[in-house]
Design a protein around this motif. Structure first.
Motif, PDB file in Angstrom:
ATOM      1  N   THR A 180       1.470   7.913  -8.669  1.00 10.51           N
ATOM      2  CA  THR A 180       1.090   8.736  -7.522  1.00 10.51           C
ATOM      3  C   THR A 180       2.221   9.697  -7.219  1.00 10.51           C
ATOM      4  O   THR A 180       3.399   9.344  -7.301  1.00 10.51           O
ATOM      5  N   ARG A 220       2.972  -4.265  -6.582  1.00 10.60           N
ATOM      6  CA  ARG A 220       3.585  -3.540  -5.470  1.00 10.60           C
ATOM      7  C   ARG A 220       3.765  -2.086  -5.857  1.00 10.60           C
ATOM      8  O   ARG A 220       3.634  -1.713  -7.012  1.00 10.60           O
ATOM      9  N   TRP A 221       4.125  -1.266  -4.859  1.00  5.85           N
ATOM     10  CA  TRP A 221       4.502   0.126  -5.083  1.00  5.85           C
ATOM     11  C   TRP A 221       6.012   0.222  -5.201  1.00  5.85           C
ATOM     12  O   TRP A 221       6.740  -0.405  -4.430  1.00  5.85           O
ATOM     13  N   LEU A 223       5.696   7.647  -7.172  1.00 11.28           N
ATOM     14  CA  LEU A 223       5.605   6.192  -7.049  1.00 11.28           C
ATOM     15  C   LEU A 223       4.859   5.592  -8.237  1.00 11.28           C
ATOM     16  O   LEU A 223       4.032   6.261  -8.873  1.00 11.28           O
ATOM     17  N   THR A 255       0.846  -1.189   0.000  1.00  9.59           N
ATOM     18  CA  THR A 255       0.000   0.000   0.000  1.00  9.59           C
ATOM     19  C   THR A 255       0.879   1.235   0.000  1.00  9.59           C
ATOM     20  O   THR A 255       2.071   1.173   0.349  1.00  9.59           O
ATOM     21  N   LEU A 256       0.288   2.359  -0.374  1.00  9.78           N
ATOM     22  CA  LEU A 256       1.034   3.614  -0.276  1.00  9.78           C
ATOM     23  C   LEU A 256       1.474   3.862   1.161  1.00  9.78           C
ATOM     24  O   LEU A 256       2.626   4.212   1.411  1.00  9.78           O
ATOM     25  N   ASN A 276       2.666   1.954  -9.196  1.00 10.60           N
ATOM     26  CA  ASN A 276       2.118   0.662  -8.802  1.00 10.60           C
ATOM     27  C   ASN A 276       2.067  -0.197 -10.055  1.00 10.60           C
ATOM     28  O   ASN A 276       1.359   0.133 -11.010  1.00 10.60           O
ATOM     29  N   THR A 307      -3.181  10.935  -7.344  1.00  9.05           N
ATOM     30  CA  THR A 307      -3.019   9.677  -8.080  1.00  9.05           C
ATOM     31  C   THR A 307      -3.747   9.768  -9.413  1.00  9.05           C
ATOM     32  O   THR A 307      -4.860  10.285  -9.491  1.00  9.05           O
ATOM     33  N   ASN A 317      -1.778   4.410 -12.510  1.00 13.58           N
ATOM     34  CA  ASN A 317      -0.770   3.680 -11.729  1.00 13.58           C
ATOM     35  C   ASN A 317       0.292   4.583 -11.118  1.00 13.58           C
ATOM     36  O   ASN A 317       1.225   4.094 -10.502  1.00 13.58           O
ATOM     37  N   THR A 354       4.358   1.659   2.219  1.00 13.92           N
ATOM     38  CA  THR A 354       5.585   2.026   1.512  1.00 13.92           C
ATOM     39  C   THR A 354       6.210   3.273   2.121  1.00 13.92           C
ATOM     40  O   THR A 354       7.413   3.300   2.402  1.00 13.92           O
TER      41      THR A 354
END
Length: 176
Positions: A118, A151-152, A145, A33-34, A147, A113, A116, A37
């Protein structure tokens, strides 16, 4: 000779795949998750004086092409940016973080966001130990970031410290 070269390549590729899988087994939950991370990012660089950091986990957070980019004035007063890989950051700052103690704590976050990707503006406070009441430094981390569906990945962290000429705007400070 060609067969030997092919065999060496296959063995190296297999070894890299096994190593990546073992890192996923250890750390994948930290980049699901953000929130996890970003929490892991701040947590992995923070620690008391003399406390070693988990640089393996730190590097795992970042995309292979990621950059860490501090910006601001140099000693001559010229504004610029320094571009580092995660490994460069470890070489440049790792010993200092352990020698003096360093905690970076997020105090506010804005998130944008699209699909994908952010972008996070993460306001931070820096301390030398957990018992300090007042930070010795504040600033904003601009964290990009990706995704990938699994995963991030941190693509970049671009940051600037607060200064008298550039105080942190109210919209990036915690609401009381």
């Amino acid at each position: 000779m060609k067969k030997v070269a092919i065999l060496v390549f296959v063995l190296i590729a297999f070894g890299l795949t096994v190593n990546a899988q073992s890192l996923d087994d250890k750390y994948l939950s930290k980049v699901q998750t953000l929130d996890s991370t970003i929490e892991t990012l701040y947590g992995v660089i923070s620690g008391e004086k003399g406390q070693e950091r988990n640089w393996e986990l730190f590097k795992y957070l970042f995309h292979p092409d990621a950059k860490l980019i501090p910006s601001g004035k140099n000693q001559s007063g010229v504004i610029g940016a320094t571009f580092m890989t995660p490994e460069d950051y470890i070489t440049r700052a790792g010993k200092m973080l352990v020698d003096i103690g360093f905690f970076e704590v997020e105090s506010h976050r804005t998130v944008d966001t699209f699909g994908n990707i952010t972008q996070i503006f993460s306001t931070y406070n820096s301390f030398n130990n957990e018992s300090m009441d007042k930070p010795f430094m504040r600033g904003i981390n601009s964290i990009q970031l990706l995704n990938d569906g699994n995963r991030w990945w941190i693509i970049n962290i671009y940051w600037m410290q607060e200064s008298p000429e550039n105080p942190i705007p109210e919209k990036y400070l915690p609401k009381n």
